[in-house]
Scaffold this motif. Structure first.
Motif, short mmCIF file in Angstrom:
data_model
loop_
_atom_site.label_atom_id
_atom_site.label_comp_id
_atom_site.label_asym_id
_atom_site.label_seq_id
_atom_site.Cartn_x
_atom_site.Cartn_y
_atom_site.Cartn_z
N THR A 299 39.39 -21.20 11.72
CA THR A 299 38.88 -20.98 9.91
C THR A 299 39.01 -22.52 9.32
N ARG A 300 40.20 -23.05 10.11
CA ARG A 300 41.47 -24.60 9.75
C ARG A 300 40.18 -25.16 8.87
N HIS A 301 39.64 -25.80 8.13
CA HIS A 301 38.58 -26.48 7.43
C HIS A 301 39.03 -28.22 8.26
N ARG A 302 38.25 -29.15 8.73
CA ARG A 302 38.52 -30.20 9.33
C ARG A 302 37.97 -31.05 8.25
N ARG A 303 38.70 -32.38 8.21
CA ARG A 303 37.62 -33.67 7.20
C ARG A 303 38.27 -34.58 8.13
N ILE A 304 37.22 -35.33 8.98
CA ILE A 304 37.09 -36.66 9.70
C ILE A 304 36.59 -37.44 8.91
N VAL A 305 36.85 -38.79 8.46
CA VAL A 305 36.45 -39.45 7.61
C VAL A 305 36.14 -41.27 9.02
N GLN A 306 34.79 -41.42 8.28
CA GLN A 306 34.52 -42.25 10.05
C GLN A 306 34.53 -43.79 9.18
N SER A 307 34.62 -44.67 9.30
CA SER A 307 35.14 -46.09 9.07
C SER A 307 34.30 -46.87 9.27
N PRO A 308 33.68 -47.60 8.85
CA PRO A 308 32.78 -48.54 9.43
C PRO A 308 33.51 -49.53 10.23
N GLN A 309 31.97 -50.31 11.62
CA GLN A 309 32.36 -51.68 11.48
C GLN A 309 31.55 -53.04 11.39
N LEU A 310 31.86 -54.45 10.66
CA LEU A 310 30.32 -54.89 10.36
C LEU A 310 30.23 -55.52 11.58
N ARG A 311 28.75 -55.22 12.35
CA ARG A 311 28.56 -55.71 13.57
C ARG A 311 28.11 -57.11 13.65
N GLU A 312 28.25 -58.41 13.08
CA GLU A 312 27.82 -60.05 12.70
C GLU A 312 26.77 -60.21 13.58
N ARG A 313 25.21 -60.12 13.46
CA ARG A 313 24.74 -61.22 14.23
C ARG A 313 24.02 -61.52 13.84
N GLY A 314 22.64 -62.67 14.13
CA GLY A 314 22.14 -63.04 13.62
C GLY A 314 21.45 -62.87 12.08
N SER A 315 21.09 -62.02 11.47
CA SER A 315 19.78 -61.80 11.22
C SER A 315 19.40 -61.76 9.31
N VAL A 316 21.45 -62.91 9.19
CA VAL A 316 21.38 -63.16 7.56
C VAL A 316 21.59 -64.35 7.90
N GLY A 317 20.44 -65.22 7.25
CA GLY A 317 20.76 -66.68 6.96
C GLY A 317 22.11 -67.39 6.13
#
Length: 317
Positions: A299-317
């Motif tokens: 019955t215990r409520h769980r909250r998991i916050v997912q953090s992002p990471q930037l995946r810099e590749r070649g599509s932004v000029g």
């Protein structure tokens, strides 16, 4: 089974359900069951335990390739926990999502995992009173969920917009699957606030998560003069790639594109797609662990916050 193991029928029943007996006894009974070719009657087991062993998985749109990968991962992880996924597709439609969620409850799944199309819909509060629900991506506003694996969309949107700004882009097309009927999704709300803070000129355009349909939307945006795109789904970004190629435009020389979920195919494009990674494997583990515990009575409520990471590749000029 009782005769083969030398145990009482009650002990065999408990062992087959993994309840109230030692691990050694469970293994002993399962080994005997395998040797005898015994298979438990799922209907009888459900009647005895009050559980079906089924977990509902309601996807926002399975036209989105990342959500397909998420569904595969959750289905496999549930199977590893002796559960089975009943997977349904809301096709991006809030009304269909509401209908399917109630149907899953009425079919007596033990719990529900949802990646909501409309997280602010009032019906979630009523549904969560009768069924353990775990949400992925966004929290369900006003609902007492069993748990939530939420994305830090504020951080993810900031990573994307700052990266585009730092590369010299001031005018952006933001392609989102969010419909006009559900304008309060956190990521879409934050993109407007961040664009203002960063002095960016943005146009928010609704685009389906099907790459083929997104191609048509991207073609229209390119015709309107847009040359920098932030897409709230890598599947939508694939549509920008296709529209650019069809229009004789080169990525990243003529058009810049960013995605938002790092589907495995994104690294295989030419050029590879710059995107935001949410760590799908961790999401699967967190959601399945939470929903299995909830189905078992936690019955215990769980909250998991997912953090992002930037995946810099070649599509932004």
């Amino acid at each position: 089974m009782a005769k083969a193991t030398g145990l009482s029928p009650a002990s065999v029943s408990y062992a087959l359900r993994g309840m109230q007996v030692s691990g050694e006894t469970i293994e002993r009974v399962r080994r005997a069951a395998a040797e005898l070719g015994y298979e438990a009657d799922p209907i009888a087991r459900a009647l005895a335990s009050g559980r079906t062993g089924m977990i509902g998985l309601l996807c926002g749109s399975l036209e989105d390739l990342w959500q397909q990968a998420l569904a595969v991962g959750i289905g496999r992880a549930l199977k590893d926990n002796d559960r089975y996924a009943l997977i349904l597709d809301a096709v991006g439609d809030p009304a269909r999502e509401r209908t399917l969620a109630r149907q899953l409850r009425d079919q007596r799944v033990d719990a529900l995992i949802v990646q909501p199309v409309d997280p602010a819909a009032p019906f979630w509060a009523e549904l969560c009173e009768s069924l353990p629900v775990v949400s992925i991506g966004d929290a369900l506003a006003g609902a007492r969920t069993a748990g939530e694996v939420v994305f830090d969309n504020r951080a993810g949107v900031t990573l994307a917009l700052e990266h585009l700004r730092d590369r010299g882009h001031r005018r952006l097309a933001v392609l989102t699957p969010t419909r006009a009927s559900t304008p309060d999704r956190p990521a879409d709300v934050h993109v407007l606030a961040e664009a203002e803070r960063l002095a960016l000129d943005i146009e928010v355009i609704t685009a389906p998560q099907s790459p083929a349909a997104a191609t048509g939307v991207a073609r229209g945006a390119l015709a309107a003069g847009h040359r920098a795109f932030f897409c709230f789904s890598d599947s939508i970004a694939y549509g920008v790639y296709a529209a650019s190629v069809a229009g004789g435009l080169r990525i990243p020389l003529d058009v810049s594109v960013m995605g938002y979920d790092d589907h495995p195919m994104s690294g295989l494009l030419t050029p590879p797609l710059t995107t935001v990674d949410w760590d799908i494997d961790r999401i699967v583990r967190a959601a399945v662990g939470t929903v299995v515990d909830a189905a078992d009575g936690e019955t215990r409520h769980r909250r998991i916050v997912q953090s992002p990471q930037l995946r810099e590749r070649g599509s932004v000029g």
